[in-house]
Design a protein around this motif. Structure first.
Motif, mmCIF file in Angstrom:
data_model
loop_
_atom_site.group_PDB
_atom_site.id
_atom_site.type_symbol
_atom_site.label_atom_id
_atom_site.label_comp_id
_atom_site.label_asym_id
_atom_site.label_seq_id
_atom_site.Cartn_x
_atom_site.Cartn_y
_atom_site.Cartn_z
ATOM 1 N N UNK A 139 3.781 10.630 -9.322
ATOM 2 C CA UNK A 139 3.046 10.993 -10.542
ATOM 3 C C UNK A 139 2.326 12.323 -10.360
ATOM 4 N N UNK A 140 1.684 12.512 -9.209
ATOM 5 C CA UNK A 140 0.964 13.760 -8.967
ATOM 6 C C UNK A 140 1.913 14.954 -8.972
ATOM 7 N N UNK B 270 0.833 -1.205 0.000
ATOM 8 C CA UNK B 270 0.000 0.000 0.000
ATOM 9 C C UNK B 270 0.870 1.259 0.000
ATOM 10 N N UNK B 271 1.953 1.227 0.769
ATOM 11 C CA UNK B 271 2.849 2.386 0.783
ATOM 12 C C UNK B 271 3.633 2.489 -0.525
ATOM 13 N N UNK B 272 3.956 1.364 -1.131
ATOM 14 C CA UNK B 272 4.620 1.396 -2.440
ATOM 15 C C UNK B 272 3.714 2.085 -3.458
ATOM 16 N N UNK B 273 2.436 1.700 -3.473
ATOM 17 C CA UNK B 273 1.481 2.339 -4.394
ATOM 18 C C UNK B 273 1.337 3.822 -4.082
ATOM 19 N N UNK B 274 1.306 4.159 -2.786
ATOM 20 C CA UNK B 274 1.195 5.569 -2.399
ATOM 21 C C UNK B 274 2.399 6.366 -2.873
ATOM 22 N N UNK B 275 3.597 5.779 -2.784
ATOM 23 C CA UNK B 275 4.805 6.481 -3.221
ATOM 24 C C UNK B 275 4.764 6.763 -4.717
ATOM 25 N N UNK C 276 11.143 8.877 0.381
ATOM 26 C CA UNK C 276 10.980 8.711 1.824
ATOM 27 C C UNK C 276 9.876 7.700 2.129
ATOM 28 N N UNK C 277 8.748 7.806 1.398
ATOM 29 C CA UNK C 277 7.665 6.842 1.598
ATOM 30 C C UNK C 277 8.124 5.445 1.174
ATOM 31 N N UNK C 278 8.928 5.389 0.115
ATOM 32 C CA UNK C 278 9.470 4.098 -0.303
ATOM 33 C C UNK C 278 10.340 3.462 0.771
ATOM 34 N N UNK C 279 11.106 4.279 1.489
ATOM 35 C CA UNK C 279 11.917 3.757 2.592
ATOM 36 C C UNK C 279 11.024 3.279 3.733
ATOM 37 N N UNK C 280 9.964 4.031 4.011
ATOM 38 C CA UNK C 280 9.056 3.631 5.090
ATOM 39 C C UNK C 280 8.293 2.357 4.746
ATOM 40 N N UNK C 281 8.154 2.064 3.446
ATOM 41 C CA UNK C 281 7.412 0.865 3.046
ATOM 42 C C UNK C 281 8.189 -0.416 3.308
ATOM 43 N N UNK D 243 1.617 8.740 5.363
ATOM 44 C CA UNK D 243 0.410 9.486 4.989
ATOM 45 C C UNK D 243 0.620 10.980 5.197
ATOM 46 N N UNK D 244 1.269 11.350 6.303
ATOM 47 C CA UNK D 244 1.526 12.762 6.573
ATOM 48 C C UNK D 244 2.405 13.370 5.487
ATOM 49 N N UNK D 245 3.481 12.655 5.114
ATOM 50 C CA UNK D 245 4.385 13.148 4.072
ATOM 51 C C UNK D 245 3.645 13.308 2.750
ATOM 52 N N UNK D 246 2.807 12.340 2.403
ATOM 53 C CA UNK D 246 2.073 12.425 1.137
ATOM 54 C C UNK D 246 1.074 13.580 1.147
ATOM 55 N N UNK D 247 0.410 13.803 2.275
ATOM 56 C CA UNK D 247 -0.546 14.915 2.370
ATOM 57 C C UNK D 247 0.180 16.245 2.217
#
Length: 395
Positions: free
Chosen positions: A18-19, A8-13, A59-64, A211-215
């Motif tokens: 892309x965004x 799920x975090x991989x997809x979020x990253x 960073x999200x990729x590392x957290x995943x 989630x915080x980083x992505x927001x």
């Protein structure tokens, strides 16, 4: 050793990458048509949006990743990696916005090498928790993916004859950034034998932090989109400039100058101006001098300011665009839009853009000039007549 990834975090990253790529490229494509302070704001906003998105993806990729031990991230290397990303992406965006094929290749190299370097600088933040080693083959592959993918994405967005929808360019760049990260991580080995046996309990989970980083990344992009992308009144859209490849109206009409009727243009060019009138007063770096009409590639009115483009630089002119058009010799110069004038000798091609068209200028620094819908056919006729005069030897 990493024990796997949170899918799920991989997809979020990937979504974050892309965004950010979409918003960053959207703003970057408008740099060449902006001037003065607005141009600097667009460069900064595009660089910050792209870099924050790219850094957040990493960073999200590392957290995943699931680690065999508690990992603490050092603050200084983490911040240095972010600042490095902002710097290299800003340079790349500026070079790409100049729309020169040579500079576009340089921009691709700068962006690709910068993204890969940012990743490995950020990995230094884990040195306090584990001993890290890299597989040279994967390191080389990650750099190659970053450079080639960045180059292709920038070429599709800035230099392709028929640019695909911007979302496809952004998707390619976002997936390329993600692919570079996960390729690099596939060749990374962690040795936790030197780490303490007792792991400190974190006040915030990896999922929540991701989630915080992505927001935050989405919020930064949204703020720049809301503040820097112009809004057009509905009543102006019928007479506005062309749409881009994504169906969005470009910021070509925020000038305050009224568009003259074709009859007024013809009257203005009834008598060829003298050599002294063909000179336009311009300013550059605080110095005032004149430029000959033959050196003018295009003219652009932006709010209450007018700029003369000589193929490389935008030079400030104290005259209004209507006064400039009266001084320029006809029929060598044509007013394609209420805010734009082009030198027909420097028009490389006319291509469709949305429901109107743009003229691609043949100059050292590439530039696109919008054409009002009502003047597309007339401009094509003027270009044909100009080519006929050149072949017949008539000036």
């Amino acid at each position: 050793m990493p024990s796997g990834h949170n899918h799920y975090l991989v997809a979020l990253s990937v979504i974050v990458a892309i965004q950010a790529s979409y918003v960053g490229l959207y703003l970057a494509l408008r740099i060449s048509g902006a001037f003065a302070l607005h141009r600097r704001f667009l460069i900064a906003a595009s660089a910050i949006t792209l870099s924050v998105g790219i850094w957040s993806m990493h960073f999200i990729g590392m957290l995943s990743m699931g680690m065999a031990a508690q990992v603490d991230y050092l603050v200084l290397p983490t911040l240095v990696s972010l600042l490095l990303c902002v710097l290299v992406v800003g340079i790349a965006v500026y070079l790409a916005s100049l729309r020169s094929n040579h500079l576009l290749a340089v921009a691709a190299g700068v962006m690709g090498l910068g993204i890969a370097t940012m990743h490995y600088v950020g990995m230094i933040a884990l040195n306090a928790s584990a001993r890290i080693s890299y597989d040279p083959a994967y390191v080389t592959g990650s750099f190659l993916i970053a450079v080639t993918a960045s180059g292709l994405a920038l070429w599709l967005a800035f230099s392709a004859a028929r640019r695909p929808p911007l979302f496809l360019c952004a998707s390619f760049l976002g997936c390329a950034v993600s692919g570079m990260h996960y390729t690099a991580m596939a060749g990374t080995r962690f040795d936790f034998s030197l780490s303490g046996s007792s792991a400190a309990t974190s006040f915030i989970s990896s999922d929540t932090l991701a989630v915080i980083v992505s927001v935050v990344a989405f919020a930064i992009s949204g703020i720049f989109m809301l503040t820097l992308v112009p809004k057009r009144k509905h009543s102006d859209r019928d007479s506005a400039g062309p749409k881009d490849a994504d169906g969005n109206f470009d910021d070509f009409t925020d000038t305050g100058f009224s568009e003259p009727a074709p009859a007024a243009d013809a009257a203005a060019g009834a008598e060829p101006p003298s050599d002294s009138v063909k000179l336009l007063p311009i300013e550059k770096n605080g110095n005032r001098f004149h430029i000959a009409a033959s050196d003018v590639v295009s003219v652009h009115a932006n709010a209450h300011y007018t700029y003369v483009f000589n193929g490389r630089d935008d030079l400030f002119c104290t005259l209004s665009i209507s006064e400039i058009f009266e001084r320029l010799p006809k029929p060598a110069f044509y007013r394609t839009h209420r805010s734009y004038i082009v030198n027909l000798a420097h028009v490389g091609q006319v291509r469709k853009s949305g429901d109107a068209a743009v003229a691609e200028l043949d100059s050292p620094v590439r530039r696109s000039v919008p054409i009002s819908r009502a003047r597309v056919a007339e401009l094509r006729q003027e270009l044909a007549a100009h080519q006929a005069r050149r072949h017949s030897g008539v000036a």
